[in-house]
Each structure stands twice: as C-alpha cells, then as structure tokens.
Design a protein around this motif. Structure first.
Motif, PDB file in Angstrom:
ATOM      1  N   ALA A 202      12.338 -23.176 -66.911  1.00 28.36           N
ATOM      2  CA  ALA A 202      11.528 -22.109 -67.500  1.00 28.36           C
ATOM      3  C   ALA A 202      11.246 -21.084 -66.410  1.00 28.36           C
ATOM      4  O   ALA A 202      10.499 -21.358 -65.458  1.00 28.36           O
ATOM      5  N   ILE A 203      11.883 -19.923 -66.518  1.00 26.97           N
ATOM      6  CA  ILE A 203      11.731 -18.875 -65.507  1.00 26.97           C
ATOM      7  C   ILE A 203      10.583 -17.963 -65.905  1.00 26.97           C
ATOM      8  O   ILE A 203      10.660 -17.240 -66.901  1.00 26.97           O
ATOM      9  N   VAL A 204       9.515 -18.004 -65.139  1.00 31.46           N
ATOM     10  CA  VAL A 204       8.354 -17.154 -65.394  1.00 31.46           C
ATOM     11  C   VAL A 204       8.535 -15.869 -64.592  1.00 31.46           C
ATOM     12  O   VAL A 204       8.452 -15.873 -63.359  1.00 31.46           O
ATOM     13  N   ALA A 205       8.822 -14.771 -65.295  1.00 39.98           N
ATOM     14  CA  ALA A 205       9.070 -13.483 -64.639  1.00 39.98           C
ATOM     15  C   ALA A 205       7.750 -12.743 -64.450  1.00 39.98           C
ATOM     16  O   ALA A 205       6.993 -12.547 -65.408  1.00 39.98           O
ATOM     17  N   VAL A 206       7.474 -12.342 -63.222  1.00 40.69           N
ATOM     18  CA  VAL A 206       6.234 -11.656 -62.873  1.00 40.69           C
ATOM     19  C   VAL A 206       6.597 -10.362 -62.163  1.00 40.69           C
ATOM     20  O   VAL A 206       7.224 -10.381 -61.096  1.00 40.69           O
ATOM     21  N   SER A 207       6.217  -9.228 -62.757  1.00 38.75           N
ATOM     22  CA  SER A 207       6.596  -7.935 -62.201  1.00 38.75           C
ATOM     23  C   SER A 207       5.761  -7.571 -60.980  1.00 38.75           C
ATOM     24  O   SER A 207       4.530  -7.712 -60.979  1.00 38.75           O
ATOM     25  N   MET A 208       6.434  -7.069 -59.952  1.00 34.53           N
ATOM     26  CA  MET A 208       5.750  -6.568 -58.767  1.00 34.53           C
ATOM     27  C   MET A 208       5.348  -5.101 -58.927  1.00 34.53           C
ATOM     28  O   MET A 208       4.797  -4.500 -58.000  1.00 34.53           O
TER      29      MET A 208
ATOM     30  N   ARG B 181       0.833 -20.911 -53.548  1.00 28.08           N
ATOM     31  CA  ARG B 181      -0.409 -21.696 -53.576  1.00 28.08           C
ATOM     32  C   ARG B 181      -0.889 -21.923 -55.001  1.00 28.08           C
ATOM     33  O   ARG B 181      -1.550 -22.912 -55.298  1.00 28.08           O
ATOM     34  N   THR B 182      -0.536 -20.993 -55.892  1.00 25.62           N
ATOM     35  CA  THR B 182      -0.924 -21.088 -57.292  1.00 25.62           C
ATOM     36  C   THR B 182       0.007 -21.998 -58.081  1.00 25.62           C
ATOM     37  O   THR B 182      -0.358 -22.471 -59.154  1.00 25.62           O
ATOM     38  N   ALA B 183       1.181 -22.257 -57.546  1.00 24.96           N
ATOM     39  CA  ALA B 183       2.216 -22.980 -58.286  1.00 24.96           C
ATOM     40  C   ALA B 183       2.750 -24.160 -57.483  1.00 24.96           C
ATOM     41  O   ALA B 183       3.908 -24.152 -57.063  1.00 24.96           O
ATOM     42  N   PRO B 184       1.930 -25.194 -57.260  1.00 26.98           N
ATOM     43  CA  PRO B 184       2.417 -26.342 -56.478  1.00 26.98           C
ATOM     44  C   PRO B 184       3.596 -27.016 -57.156  1.00 26.98           C
ATOM     45  O   PRO B 184       3.602 -27.234 -58.360  1.00 26.98           O
ATOM     46  N   GLY B 185       4.621 -27.314 -56.354  1.00 27.98           N
ATOM     47  CA  GLY B 185       5.801 -27.984 -56.888  1.00 27.98           C
ATOM     48  C   GLY B 185       6.764 -27.082 -57.626  1.00 27.98           C
ATOM     49  O   GLY B 185       7.705 -27.568 -58.257  1.00 27.98           O
ATOM     50  N   VAL B 186       6.553 -25.761 -57.543  1.00 30.53           N
ATOM     51  CA  VAL B 186       7.376 -24.809 -58.289  1.00 30.53           C
ATOM     52  C   VAL B 186       8.092 -23.868 -57.319  1.00 30.53           C
ATOM     53  O   VAL B 186       7.443 -23.252 -56.470  1.00 30.53           O
ATOM     54  N   PRO B 187       9.417 -23.720 -57.429  1.00 25.34           N
ATOM     55  CA  PRO B 187      10.112 -22.727 -56.605  1.00 25.34           C
ATOM     56  C   PRO B 187       9.622 -21.315 -56.951  1.00 25.34           C
ATOM     57  O   PRO B 187       9.450 -20.997 -58.134  1.00 25.34           O
ATOM     58  N   VAL B 188       9.423 -20.495 -55.946  1.00 25.37           N
ATOM     59  CA  VAL B 188       9.002 -19.105 -56.144  1.00 25.37           C
ATOM     60  C   VAL B 188      10.016 -18.204 -55.438  1.00 25.37           C
ATOM     61  O   VAL B 188      10.237 -18.332 -54.233  1.00 25.37           O
ATOM     62  N   LEU B 189      10.634 -17.307 -56.204  1.00 23.87           N
ATOM     63  CA  LEU B 189      11.680 -16.438 -55.668  1.00 23.87           C
ATOM     64  C   LEU B 189      11.296 -14.976 -55.850  1.00 23.87           C
ATOM     65  O   LEU B 189      10.743 -14.596 -56.882  1.00 23.87           O
ATOM     66  N   ALA B 190      11.610 -14.158 -54.861  1.00 20.80           N
ATOM     67  CA  ALA B 190      11.487 -12.702 -54.981  1.00 20.80           C
ATOM     68  C   ALA B 190      12.871 -12.152 -55.278  1.00 20.80           C
ATOM     69  O   ALA B 190      13.832 -12.414 -54.549  1.00 20.80           O
ATOM     70  N   VAL B 191      12.992 -11.406 -56.373  1.00 19.46           N
ATOM     71  CA  VAL B 191      14.306 -10.939 -56.838  1.00 19.46           C
ATOM     72  C   VAL B 191      14.235  -9.456 -57.190  1.00 19.46           C
ATOM     73  O   VAL B 191      13.238  -8.984 -57.749  1.00 19.46           O
ATOM     74  N   SER B 192      15.291  -8.760 -56.877  1.00 20.55           N
ATOM     75  CA  SER B 192      15.427  -7.364 -57.289  1.00 20.55           C
ATOM     76  C   SER B 192      16.760  -7.190 -58.002  1.00 20.55           C
ATOM     77  O   SER B 192      17.827  -7.347 -57.381  1.00 20.55           O
TER      78      SER B 192
ATOM     79  N   GLU C 242       4.407 -28.392 -69.634  1.00 21.49           N
ATOM     80  CA  GLU C 242       4.209 -29.198 -70.838  1.00 21.49           C
ATOM     81  C   GLU C 242       5.499 -29.314 -71.643  1.00 21.49           C
ATOM     82  O   GLU C 242       5.721 -30.311 -72.338  1.00 21.49           O
ATOM     83  N   SER C 243       6.354 -28.311 -71.566  1.00 22.15           N
ATOM     84  CA  SER C 243       7.591 -28.315 -72.341  1.00 22.15           C
ATOM     85  C   SER C 243       8.563 -29.392 -71.878  1.00 22.15           C
ATOM     86  O   SER C 243       9.453 -29.802 -72.617  1.00 22.15           O
ATOM     87  N   GLY C 244       8.412 -29.840 -70.633  1.00 23.11           N
ATOM     88  CA  GLY C 244       9.351 -30.790 -70.069  1.00 23.11           C
ATOM     89  C   GLY C 244      10.380 -30.130 -69.171  1.00 23.11           C
ATOM     90  O   GLY C 244      11.190 -30.814 -68.544  1.00 23.11           O
ATOM     91  N   ALA C 245      10.365 -28.804 -69.108  1.00 27.34           N
ATOM     92  CA  ALA C 245      11.303 -28.070 -68.248  1.00 27.34           C
ATOM     93  C   ALA C 245      10.728 -27.926 -66.841  1.00 27.34           C
ATOM     94  O   ALA C 245       9.529 -28.094 -66.626  1.00 27.34           O
ATOM     95  N   GLN C 246      11.586 -27.600 -65.894  1.00 29.73           N
ATOM     96  CA  GLN C 246      11.164 -27.310 -64.526  1.00 29.73           C
ATOM     97  C   GLN C 246      10.858 -25.816 -64.412  1.00 29.73           C
ATOM     98  O   GLN C 246      11.742 -24.985 -64.611  1.00 29.73           O
ATOM     99  N   PRO C 247       9.607 -25.450 -64.104  1.00 24.65           N
ATOM    100  CA  PRO C 247       9.293 -24.024 -63.969  1.00 24.65           C
ATOM    101  C   PRO C 247       9.870 -23.431 -62.684  1.00 24.65           C
ATOM    102  O   PRO C 247      10.039 -24.121 -61.677  1.00 24.65           O
ATOM    103  N   VAL C 248      10.168 -22.146 -62.758  1.00 25.17           N
ATOM    104  CA  VAL C 248      10.562 -21.346 -61.591  1.00 25.17           C
ATOM    105  C   VAL C 248       9.859 -20.003 -61.747  1.00 25.17           C
ATOM    106  O   VAL C 248       9.964 -19.377 -62.800  1.00 25.17           O
ATOM    107  N   VAL C 249       9.132 -19.568 -60.741  1.00 24.39           N
ATOM    108  CA  VAL C 249       8.486 -18.250 -60.797  1.00 24.39           C
ATOM    109  C   VAL C 249       9.379 -17.250 -60.086  1.00 24.39           C
ATOM    110  O   VAL C 249       9.790 -17.470 -58.937  1.00 24.39           O
ATOM    111  N   VAL C 250       9.685 -16.157 -60.768  1.00 27.44           N
ATOM    112  CA  VAL C 250      10.513 -15.101 -60.188  1.00 27.44           C
ATOM    113  C   VAL C 250       9.693 -13.816 -60.118  1.00 27.44           C
ATOM    114  O   VAL C 250       9.247 -13.298 -61.156  1.00 27.44           O
ATOM    115  N   LEU C 251       9.467 -13.336 -58.917  1.00 24.88           N
ATOM    116  CA  LEU C 251       8.777 -12.062 -58.721  1.00 24.88           C
ATOM    117  C   LEU C 251       9.822 -10.967 -58.845  1.00 24.88           C
ATOM    118  O   LEU C 251      10.644 -10.760 -57.941  1.00 24.88           O
TER     119      LEU C 251
END
Length: 361
Positions: free
Chosen positions: A115-121, A169-180, A139-148
């Motif tokens: 589950a890729i959570v897209a967050v706009s910079m 710090r807000t997303a323990p256990g979750v990969p966080v990537l900065a993408v353009s 909760e869905s059972g998927a692995q979250p990934v936060v993408v800035l």
C-alpha cells in the motif's frame, strides 16, 4: 501453471490461485482479474484478453462483498450479458468506512501486497493524515510504503532529509522514500519495491498519484491535471480504480483521491502505527490505563521525557476512539458500554486534576 493461464502471470496469477480456482475450472468458468469496476459492471483480464462482465450475481447489496478492483474472479465463458459468478477468497483487502451514517465498510482494492501512501511535498506535511492512511494499510494485510512525492519542490537537501526523518518517526517499520516523477529521483527504488506483487496507490487528491503511476508505467496512461496553487489540492483526476501491469514486473492499482479516510475496524492497524506507544503501555501500572492522568503510566512518562511526542499520543487516542465508535455503531450494548467507560475515565481524570490542585473531594 498451464499455458493458457500463464498469460495471467503478469497480473499476479500463481499456483495458489490456480488451486483455489480448480472447482470453478471444472464447471467451465474462466479465471480473470478485475482491472476496473463501474456501475455494476467490470473489466476482467483473462488469458484470452479483457472481457466486460456484469457483477449482479455477487451480492450487490453488501458493500463489503461486491466485486472490486484486484479481485480474482470466475467468469462465464460466453453469454450476453456475460456474468461474474464469484470471486476467490481475498488474501488482503483495503477497507475504509463509508461517509454514510450507517456503519458500513467500503472495500477499495483486494489482493494487494504493498500500500503506497503518496504524500505531496507541495503542501505542509500532515503527519496525522499519514498515520490514518497507515492504520488502514496495516489493517488490510499489505505492507505500507510512504512515498513523499514532488520531492523536487524541496530544493534544500537538508530540509528534505528532515522531512524524511519526521515521517520515519511517524511510520515505524515502514519504508519511506522521497520520489520525484519530474526528475526521476527515487523512481528506480520504488519500481523495485513494487515489482514483486500488487501495489495500490493511496492519498489525497493532488498527491501526484497519477503522475507517479505514469512514471512507473513509462507512458502517459493516467490523465493528469495540475493541483491548485493555492492549497495544492487536485481535482480527482482518477475517478475509478484501475489495475495496470507494470513493464518492470508487478501490478499497480491507481485510486481516486480520498478526501475522507474513515477507519473501519482497524484496531490492529492503529496498534502497528503506534507500536512504540503500545509497547510502553505494557509497562503501565494499570492494564486498562488510558494514558491521561493515571499514576505509574509509562506512556505519559515517555511523553514527559520527550521520548514520545505529545502530538503522537493525541493522534493515537483520536484514532483508537474513532475506531472504537465505528465498531460500536452496529452494537447497541457495546455503544452503551463505551459511553459508560468514557464517563468513568472522564470522572477519574477530573478527580486526578483536582487532587493535583489540592482540592480533594
């Protein structure tokens, strides 16, 4: 895997799905994956191509049991109209509460691995909203990934690193990537993450999901419109959920922007988002500690020392309370117990504050 079904491999078909489908194959039905749903019909990719099918046979009155994007289904081999007869048991399901006053869940996508959570910079970072999306994702059972997304709009490398740390710090256990998507920075890492399964893109309108989808696809498949300069909000470019095979492997589901993200029976997901608070809570003196004013509260002690930000504790309380109320909507007895418990804890909190001020009852 049979030759005819190997054509479905790019969409995630495997031996386990083939085994689950075997009874329907014996009835002459075709396996396929739903790539789009609209108005009681769906597009299904099969070994022979994409078919249009009606979903009327699959409990249309229950929003949790309707056919959705990502489902593996059994389709009639012919007929006009052609019907979906059933869908295979879902491995994962991304569900949110509906905006109606009734207690109903709405399934957004099925059989998702990431589950890729897209967050706009382009706008101010809202950590509370990130936590809400992450709770639903876990909760869905998927692995979250936060993408800035739109990381090119943060020209200062130190500033971008600081934002990354805030989200980590807000997303323990979750990969966080900065993408353009504009410069291509970070896209190779994200493509590698999603190449091994099915990923769903989640986020508000204007988060850059469709632009990100086009970048991963290598072509302009999804329509893109500029976000409003005044607030960075988009205009719901994507209006349906579309499942697309990626050229580098994996499958992507693009979703409409979600203005409202209500929890739906997501207590476990909330617990994973705030895992450090839940671990601290095990050391509280009282097993039912509300982490407000109770003596011996390990969570409040961590807030006092700065180990846990107060904002994070308040977000944890808010999401737990919201989720508890959603679950109780269909249970009058549980609803009454929750109200009683809230009143009791409120009275305890007031009594503790009065005691601190020296006004003992």
């Amino acid at each position: 895997m049979s030759g005819s079904h190997s054509a479905l491999a790019p969409y995630g078909w495997d031996e386990a799905w083939a085994d689950a489908f075997a009874p329907y194959a014996a009835d002459g039905l075709l396996p396929g994956r739903v790539v789009r749903v609209d108005r009681g019909q769906c597009d299904v990719v099969t070994a022979g191509g994409v078919l249009r099918a009606d979903t009327a046979f699959v409990t249309p009155h229950d929003p949790m049991r309707v056919v959705c994007t990502g489902d593996w289904v059994a389709v009639e081999p012919g007929g006009n109209p052609r019907y979906v007869r059933t869908y295979l048991p879902r491995r994962t399901a991304f569900v949110r509460s509906t905006s109606s006053k009734r207690s109903e869940g709405q399934i957004l996508a099925a059989n998702v691995d990431h589950a890729i959570v897209a967050v706009s910079m382009a706008v101010e970072l809202d950590l509370g909203r990130v936590e809400r999306f992450l709770a639903l994702a876990w909760e869905s059972g998927a692995q979250p990934v936060v993408v800035l997304t739109k990381a090119d709009l943060v020209p200062d490398a130190a500033g971008l690193a600081h934002l990354l740390q805030d989200v980590e710090r807000t997303a323990p256990g979750v990969p966080v990537l900065a993408v353009s998507a504009m410069t291509g920075d970070g896209l190779d890492v994200l493509a590698a993450v999603v190449s091994g399964g099915t990923a769903v893109l989640l986020g508000q309108s204007g988060a850059g999901k469709s632009t990100l989808a086009n970048a991963l696809l290598g072509e302009d498949v999804m329509d893109v419109r500029a976000a409003r300069d005044v607030d960075g909000k988009g205009r719901h470019t994507t209006t349906t959920r579309n499942l697309l095979a990626l050229p580098g492997g994996g499958v992507l589901v693009d979703t409409p922007g979600l203005r409202g993200v209500g929890l739906w029976d997501a207590e476990s997901g909330v617990g994973q988002v705030f895992s450090e608070i839940e671990e601290l809570a095990e050391r509280c003196r009282f097993h039912d500690c509300a982490h407000r004013s109770e003596p011996g509260c390990a969570v409040l002690a961590a807030v006092d020392t700065g180990e846990v930000p107060l904002r994070r504790l308040e977000s944890y309380r808010k999401l737990l309370r919201e989720n508890q109320w959603i679950v109780a909507k269909t249970d009058a007895r549980l609803r009454a117990e929750i109200r009683k418990d809230w009143k009791r804890k409120g009275a305890q909190g007031r009594a503790a504050m009065e005691a601190k001020r020296g006004r003992h009852p």
